[in-house]
Design an enzyme around this catalytic site. Sequence first.
Site, mmCIF file in Angstrom:
data_model
loop_
_atom_site.group_PDB
_atom_site.id
_atom_site.type_symbol
_atom_site.label_atom_id
_atom_site.label_comp_id
_atom_site.label_asym_id
_atom_site.label_seq_id
_atom_site.Cartn_x
_atom_site.Cartn_y
_atom_site.Cartn_z
ATOM 1 N N ARG A 1 0.832 -1.204 0.000
ATOM 2 C CA ARG A 1 0.000 0.000 0.000
ATOM 3 C C ARG A 1 0.872 1.261 0.000
ATOM 4 O O ARG A 1 2.049 1.225 0.340
ATOM 5 C CB ARG A 1 -0.909 0.013 1.236
ATOM 6 C CG ARG A 1 -2.009 -1.022 1.202
ATOM 7 C CD ARG A 1 -2.785 -1.080 2.509
ATOM 8 N NE ARG A 1 -1.991 -1.672 3.584
ATOM 9 C CZ ARG A 1 -2.414 -1.797 4.840
ATOM 10 N NH1 ARG A 1 -3.617 -1.369 5.178
ATOM 11 N NH2 ARG A 1 -1.631 -2.369 5.750
ATOM 12 N N LYS B 1 1.755 1.946 7.309
ATOM 13 C CA LYS B 1 2.077 1.153 8.487
ATOM 14 C C LYS B 1 3.020 1.899 9.414
ATOM 15 O O LYS B 1 3.695 2.853 9.031
ATOM 16 C CB LYS B 1 2.715 -0.175 8.069
ATOM 17 C CG LYS B 1 1.741 -1.130 7.394
ATOM 18 C CD LYS B 1 0.558 -1.475 8.272
ATOM 19 C CE LYS B 1 0.957 -2.289 9.485
ATOM 20 N NZ LYS B 1 -0.197 -2.569 10.376
ATOM 21 N N HIS C 1 -0.632 1.859 16.125
ATOM 22 C CA HIS C 1 -0.895 0.646 16.920
ATOM 23 C C HIS C 1 0.172 0.440 17.992
ATOM 24 O O HIS C 1 0.720 -0.662 18.164
ATOM 25 C CB HIS C 1 -0.960 -0.586 16.015
ATOM 26 C CG HIS C 1 -2.088 -0.580 15.036
ATOM 27 N ND1 HIS C 1 -3.406 -0.644 15.413
ATOM 28 C CD2 HIS C 1 -2.095 -0.489 13.674
ATOM 29 C CE1 HIS C 1 -4.180 -0.612 14.334
ATOM 30 N NE2 HIS C 1 -3.410 -0.515 13.270
ATOM 31 N N ASP D 1 -2.866 -6.473 15.226
ATOM 32 C CA ASP D 1 -2.168 -5.187 15.302
ATOM 33 C C ASP D 1 -2.233 -4.589 16.704
ATOM 34 O O ASP D 1 -1.369 -3.806 17.099
ATOM 35 C CB ASP D 1 -2.771 -4.177 14.323
ATOM 36 C CG ASP D 1 -2.146 -4.286 12.937
ATOM 37 O OD1 ASP D 1 -1.004 -4.764 12.846
ATOM 38 O OD2 ASP D 1 -2.794 -3.901 11.955
#
Length: 373
Positions: A15, A74, A95, A269
Amino acid sequence: MRIGVAKEIKPREYRVALTPAGALELVQRGHEVVVEQGAGIGSGFVDEAYAAVGARVVDVDEVWSTAELLLKVKEPIEAEYARLRDGLTLFTYLHIAADGPLTHALLDSGVTGVAYETVETPDRRLPLLAPMSEVAGRLAPQMGAWALEKAHGGRGILLGGVPGVPPAKVVVLGGGVVGLNAAIIALGMQADVWVLDKSVDRMRELEIALDGRVTLAMSNRLQIEEVLRDADMVIGAVLIPGAVAPKLVTHEMLPLMRPGSVLVDVAIDQGGCFETSHATTHDDPIFEVDGIVHYCVANMPGAVPITSTKALTNVTLPYVEAIADKGLSRAIADDPALAKGVNTIAGKLTYRAVAEAHGLAHTRLEDAQSALV
């Protein structure tokens, strides 16, 4: 404002945080957009597509060292920790409640960390998490069905069965965005679907949304133990915003399940909602504990990057525009939802659930905000 778009280097992460269409919107608003070479290739966007809309394609050092606002998908991995710096605003999925090393790296660097997953509207929606939750939820039965195949260690059962042979039983723990989407796909694959949730009001909504085609039950330890006995697949879909996921299936519960049954932990996550879970990758997605197959890929939506990238930019772009146009301090003052996304400022933790997860001091956002420019 100079906005950077970093290339993801987490294994099998394809991504990118901004599409060329999104870059054009920012350029037209008078901002400078710098995109790392090759950042969009995994999602089908070549460097020339960004250059054509006025973005500059640069190397990794320039992106990280010159951006005022850095967009990622991420969380930074260890190889990127040294690039974190004071004066940088990082906007990505963080996260960090389940990631001590990253938490300390963010604090030690002084970076301002704004987490997609904790942006929360007054009605408790998570608008930047929702599209990836939809994707992960829809992937979960698909990947669980793959893991159920005998060649992958599963029981060797077809999710939808065939005439004369009953379908698999799929249990979804949690009826939020992930759970709803997992149930939709599992129903489409003709499984026998159960959804467990702690909210009766939410179960009433699911009853309507799913047209009464699933079995709904209150989530508690005894009920979970009961459904585990004949479940072929259990999808963990629970979320406490910004906090570590509760462990709903413990190690001692695994013997209740039939060998070759599958656990799909979409909450990995946030530490996972199965006690025996640990994060896996697309290269090596499954492992067994006591004969039970675990699928715990930490970036599930990365498997379908074209869909995921477009869905992500659709929801993040308005917030990126607000930060770029106003500066972060004014943007969070104007938008309480965005303010909840701020996790770290100048070495201070401003999100209480993260601080509690690590036993660290919590600083109110109002008290830390003076460090923003």
